[in-house]
Design a protein around this motif. Sequence first.
Motif, short mmCIF file in Angstrom:
data_model
loop_
_atom_site.label_atom_id
_atom_site.label_comp_id
_atom_site.label_asym_id
_atom_site.label_seq_id
_atom_site.Cartn_x
_atom_site.Cartn_y
_atom_site.Cartn_z
N PHE A 1 0.94 -1.08 0.06
CA PHE A 1 0.05 -0.11 -0.04
C PHE A 1 1.04 1.50 0.07
CE2 PHE A 1 -2.32 3.28 2.34
CZ PHE A 1 -3.36 3.49 1.56
N THR A 2 1.82 1.43 0.95
CA THR A 2 2.60 2.57 0.85
C THR A 2 3.56 2.85 -0.32
OG1 THR A 2 4.39 1.36 2.39
CG2 THR A 2 2.55 2.45 3.52
N ASP A 3 4.00 1.73 -0.90
CA ASP A 3 4.81 1.82 -2.06
C ASP A 3 4.15 2.38 -3.19
OD1 ASP A 3 7.10 0.75 -0.93
OD2 ASP A 3 6.91 -1.14 -1.67
N ILE A 4 2.72 2.20 -3.29
CA ILE A 4 2.00 2.73 -4.58
C ILE A 4 1.57 4.33 -4.09
CG2 ILE A 4 -0.23 2.44 -5.82
CD1 ILE A 4 0.00 -0.49 -5.29
N HIS A 5 1.32 4.45 -2.79
CA HIS A 5 0.70 5.56 -2.60
C HIS A 5 1.74 6.46 -1.60
CE1 HIS A 5 -2.99 4.74 -4.14
NE2 HIS A 5 -2.91 3.67 -3.49
N LYS A 6 2.59 7.61 -2.23
CA LYS A 6 3.68 8.13 -1.38
C LYS A 6 3.21 9.48 -0.84
CE LYS A 6 7.24 5.37 -3.15
NZ LYS A 6 7.59 4.42 -2.11
N GLU A 7 2.00 9.95 -1.45
CA GLU A 7 1.68 11.27 -1.06
C GLU A 7 0.55 11.25 -0.39
OE1 GLU A 7 1.51 13.85 -4.45
OE2 GLU A 7 3.35 13.20 -5.40
N GLY A 8 0.09 12.50 0.22
CA GLY A 8 -1.27 12.48 0.87
C GLY A 8 -1.26 12.09 2.24
N THR A 9 -2.27 12.10 3.03
CA THR A 9 -2.52 12.01 4.38
C THR A 9 -3.31 10.39 4.44
OG1 THR A 9 -2.74 14.27 5.17
CG2 THR A 9 -3.34 12.55 6.54
N LEU A 10 -2.60 9.57 5.29
CA LEU A 10 -3.26 8.31 5.44
C LEU A 10 -3.80 8.28 6.80
CD1 LEU A 10 -3.47 5.24 4.69
CD2 LEU A 10 -1.35 5.03 6.10
N GLU A 11 -5.29 7.82 6.59
CA GLU A 11 -5.78 7.58 7.88
C GLU A 11 -6.19 6.02 7.99
OE1 GLU A 11 -9.79 9.51 8.31
OE2 GLU A 11 -9.33 10.61 6.44
N LEU A 12 -5.87 5.56 9.31
CA LEU A 12 -5.86 3.98 9.42
C LEU A 12 -7.06 4.12 10.69
CD1 LEU A 12 -4.92 1.25 9.75
CD2 LEU A 12 -3.19 1.88 11.62
N LEU A 13 -8.18 3.31 10.03
CA LEU A 13 -9.30 3.19 11.10
C LEU A 13 -9.30 1.98 11.29
CD1 LEU A 13 -11.83 5.01 8.10
CD2 LEU A 13 -10.49 6.09 10.05
N LEU A 14 -9.54 1.77 12.63
CA LEU A 14 -9.45 0.76 13.50
C LEU A 14 -10.84 0.58 14.43
CD1 LEU A 14 -5.93 0.79 14.89
CD2 LEU A 14 -6.73 -0.64 12.99
N VAL A 15 -11.24 -0.82 14.44
CA VAL A 15 -12.44 -0.74 15.43
C VAL A 15 -12.34 -1.84 16.53
CG1 VAL A 15 -14.92 -1.58 15.51
CG2 VAL A 15 -14.15 -0.26 13.53
N ASP A 16 -11.57 -2.87 16.08
CA ASP A 16 -11.37 -4.03 17.16
C ASP A 16 -10.33 -4.77 16.76
OD1 ASP A 16 -12.02 -6.84 18.17
OD2 ASP A 16 -13.31 -5.70 19.53
N PRO A 17 -9.45 -5.25 17.53
CA PRO A 17 -8.48 -6.21 17.07
C PRO A 17 -8.77 -7.50 16.38
CG PRO A 17 -8.54 -6.20 19.42
CD PRO A 17 -9.47 -5.45 19.26
N GLU A 18 -10.08 -7.72 16.28
CA GLU A 18 -10.49 -9.03 15.78
C GLU A 18 -10.98 -8.66 14.32
OE1 GLU A 18 -10.12 -12.06 17.15
OE2 GLU A 18 -9.29 -11.21 18.70
N PHE A 19 -10.87 -7.43 13.97
CA PHE A 19 -11.76 -7.05 12.56
C PHE A 19 -10.62 -6.53 11.86
CE2 PHE A 19 -15.22 -7.24 15.61
CZ PHE A 19 -16.22 -8.17 14.81
#
Length: 51
Positions: free
Chosen positions: A13-31
Amino acid sequence: MTIGFNPKFIRAFTDIHKEGTLELLLVDPEFQALFKLSDDYLYVVAPLKLK
């Protein structure tokens, strides 16, 4: 909360997209986590089971 991801998938993912702001959305460690660069591009990554 501890969540593990296969670094190969994160790197893909990071090799393809080197610009912009990345949001990491987490709900639960099982999902899945949602990596979001914009409303047009979402990337879903499943967590690894950690022992």
